[in-house]
Design an enzyme around this catalytic site. Structure first.
Site, short mmCIF file in Angstrom:
data_model
loop_
_atom_site.label_atom_id
_atom_site.label_comp_id
_atom_site.label_asym_id
_atom_site.label_seq_id
_atom_site.Cartn_x
_atom_site.Cartn_y
_atom_site.Cartn_z
CB SER A 208 -0.88 0.01 1.26
OG SER A 208 -1.53 1.25 1.39
CE1 TYR B 92 -4.18 -1.97 5.17
CE2 TYR B 92 -3.33 0.23 4.70
CZ TYR B 92 -3.86 -0.97 4.26
OH TYR B 92 -4.05 -1.17 2.90
P1 NAP Z 1 -11.47 -5.38 0.72
O1 NAP Z 1 -12.53 -5.03 -0.27
O2 NAP Z 1 -11.72 -5.16 2.16
O3 NAP Z 1 -11.04 -6.88 0.46
C1 NAP Z 1 -10.15 -7.53 1.30
C2 NAP Z 1 -10.42 -9.01 1.20
O4 NAP Z 1 -9.46 -9.67 2.03
C3 NAP Z 1 -11.80 -9.42 1.69
O5 NAP Z 1 -12.45 -10.09 0.63
C4 NAP Z 1 -11.52 -10.37 2.86
O6 NAP Z 1 -12.26 -11.58 2.80
C5 NAP Z 1 -10.09 -10.77 2.60
N1 NAP Z 1 -9.40 -11.15 3.83
C6 NAP Z 1 -9.09 -10.37 4.89
N2 NAP Z 1 -8.43 -11.10 5.81
C7 NAP Z 1 -8.33 -12.35 5.32
C8 NAP Z 1 -7.78 -13.56 5.79
N3 NAP Z 1 -7.18 -13.62 6.98
N4 NAP Z 1 -7.87 -14.67 5.02
C9 NAP Z 1 -8.46 -14.63 3.82
N5 NAP Z 1 -9.02 -13.52 3.31
C10 NAP Z 1 -8.95 -12.40 4.05
O7 NAP Z 1 -10.13 -4.59 0.44
P2 NAP Z 1 -9.35 -4.15 -0.88
O8 NAP Z 1 -9.37 -2.68 -0.89
O9 NAP Z 1 -9.78 -4.91 -2.07
O10 NAP Z 1 -7.89 -4.60 -0.43
C11 NAP Z 1 -7.14 -5.60 -1.05
C12 NAP Z 1 -5.67 -5.36 -0.71
O11 NAP Z 1 -5.31 -4.07 -1.21
C13 NAP Z 1 -5.39 -5.33 0.79
O12 NAP Z 1 -4.18 -5.96 1.06
C14 NAP Z 1 -5.30 -3.84 1.08
O13 NAP Z 1 -4.51 -3.58 2.22
C15 NAP Z 1 -4.68 -3.32 -0.19
N6 NAP Z 1 -4.90 -1.89 -0.44
C16 NAP Z 1 -6.14 -1.37 -0.61
C17 NAP Z 1 -6.27 -0.01 -0.84
C18 NAP Z 1 -7.59 0.67 -1.04
O14 NAP Z 1 -7.64 1.92 -1.09
N7 NAP Z 1 -8.69 -0.05 -1.16
C19 NAP Z 1 -5.13 0.80 -0.89
C20 NAP Z 1 -3.89 0.23 -0.72
C21 NAP Z 1 -3.77 -1.13 -0.50
P3 NAP Z 1 -13.75 -11.83 3.35
O15 NAP Z 1 -14.59 -10.71 2.78
O16 NAP Z 1 -14.12 -13.17 2.84
O17 NAP Z 1 -13.67 -11.77 4.84
#
Ligand code: NAP
Length: 250
Positions: free
Chosen positions: A145, A159
């Site tokens: 991130s 985080y």
């Molecule tokens: P999201 O919509 O919250 O999706 C995260 C997913 O991770 C959820 O589907 C959740 O599964 C799954 N998850 C969490 N803990 C888990 C575990 N222990 N085992 C298996 N699955 C797990 O978030 P996103 O924005 O798509 O994020 C994806 C990645 O991008 C993350 O690593 C996040 O830190 C990174 N990121 C996001 C942003 C942003 O602005 N959105 C920015 C920088 C980095 P369930 O729903 O099944 O519980």
């Protein structure tokens, strides 16, 4: 077993992971859609992929739990075949908070879900991909991130620090396995439109911050997925240990 390339995408039930699974499937990969709790959205994604002619399986596994991780990789071995790509994407965020209000439970939960999980999945992928273990090589893409650079003050330093650990994991592992046929890179998204911001307590966070983004908008999950796909493909064959920032210039 077919010669189709196999990719595991963790946390693929929604958000960036779901967009990545869909893109890889559309490019001909057999995809493992990992999810932790959201069976319904993982199944819906699988139905969409299959309806579009793609191949996938869904595997419930909490990737912070060692037994779940080994079970997931064994399932992929049996049902899809030799692994070529691991996308470590699963991650969590807690409510916005200053550091002096953070409990040990909260900090440990962030670290185990965002860091231990990536280490465990990397371990299982290396065992399968490394030429040292008789594998044919492969690619690991970690989703870090922009928070690893900003530190996320007043929101979630825990985080941000977990993502700093992913940058270091990417660097160290890339050097450890470079001569064994494995490339390891990471993407560092900025503000991307997913439900994660609601988990942080502010669903409209991107609306509040979009004016400080040089491109004046948040990113879409598919824009991150495309970068992950490039890093996983042969088009990036000379790239390892690198960080690709996708933050609209922020
Ligand atoms: P999201 O919509 O919250 O999706 C995260 C997913 O991770 C959820 O589907 C959740 O599964 C799954 N998850 C969490 N803990 C888990 C575990 N222990 N085992 C298996 N699955 C797990 O978030 P996103 O924005 O798509 O994020 C994806 C990645 O991008 C993350 O690593 C996040 O830190 C990174 N990121 C996001 C942003 C942003 O602005 N959105 C920015 C920088 C980095 P369930 O729903 O099944 O519980």
């Amino acid at each position: 077993m077919s010669s189709q390339k196999v990719a595991i995408i963790t946390g693929a039930g929604r958000g960036i992971g779901a967009a990545t699974a869909q893109l890889f499937a559309s490019k001909g990969y057999a995809v493992c859609i990992n999810y932790k709790s959201n069976l319904k959205s993982a199944n819906k994604l699988a139905e969409t992929i299959i309806a579009q002619g793609g191949k996938c399986i869904t595997v419930q596994a909490d990737v912070s739990c060692e037994d779940d991780v080994t079970r997931m990789f064994s399932t992929v071995d049996k049902e899809l075949g030799a692994l070529s790509i691991l996308v470590n994407n699963a991650g969590i965020l807690k409510k916005q908070s200053r550091l002096e209000d953070m409990t040990a439970d909260r900090i440990n939960s962030i670290l185990v879900n965002n860091v231990t999980s990536y280490f465990l999945c990397c371990r299982e992928a290396v065992k399968r991909m490394s030429t040292r273990h008789g594998g044919f090589g492969g690619v690991i893409v970690n989703v870090s991130s922009g928070a690893s650079r900003s530190g996320s003050p007043n929101e979630y330093i825990d985080y941000a620090a977990s993502k700093g650990a992913i940058d270091t994991l990417t660097k160290g592992l890339s050097l450890e396995v470079a001569a064994e046929g494995i490339r390891v890179n990471c993407v560092r998204p900025g503000l991307i439109h997913t439900d994660m911001h609601a988990d942080g307590g502010e669903p409209e966070r991107i609306e509040r911050l979009k004016n400080i983004i040089p491109l004046k908008r948040g990113g879409q999950p598919v824009e991150v997925a495309e970068a992950i796909y490039w890093l996983a493909s042969e088009k990036s064959s000379f790239s390892t240990g690198n960080y690709l920032d996708l933050a609209g210039g922020l």
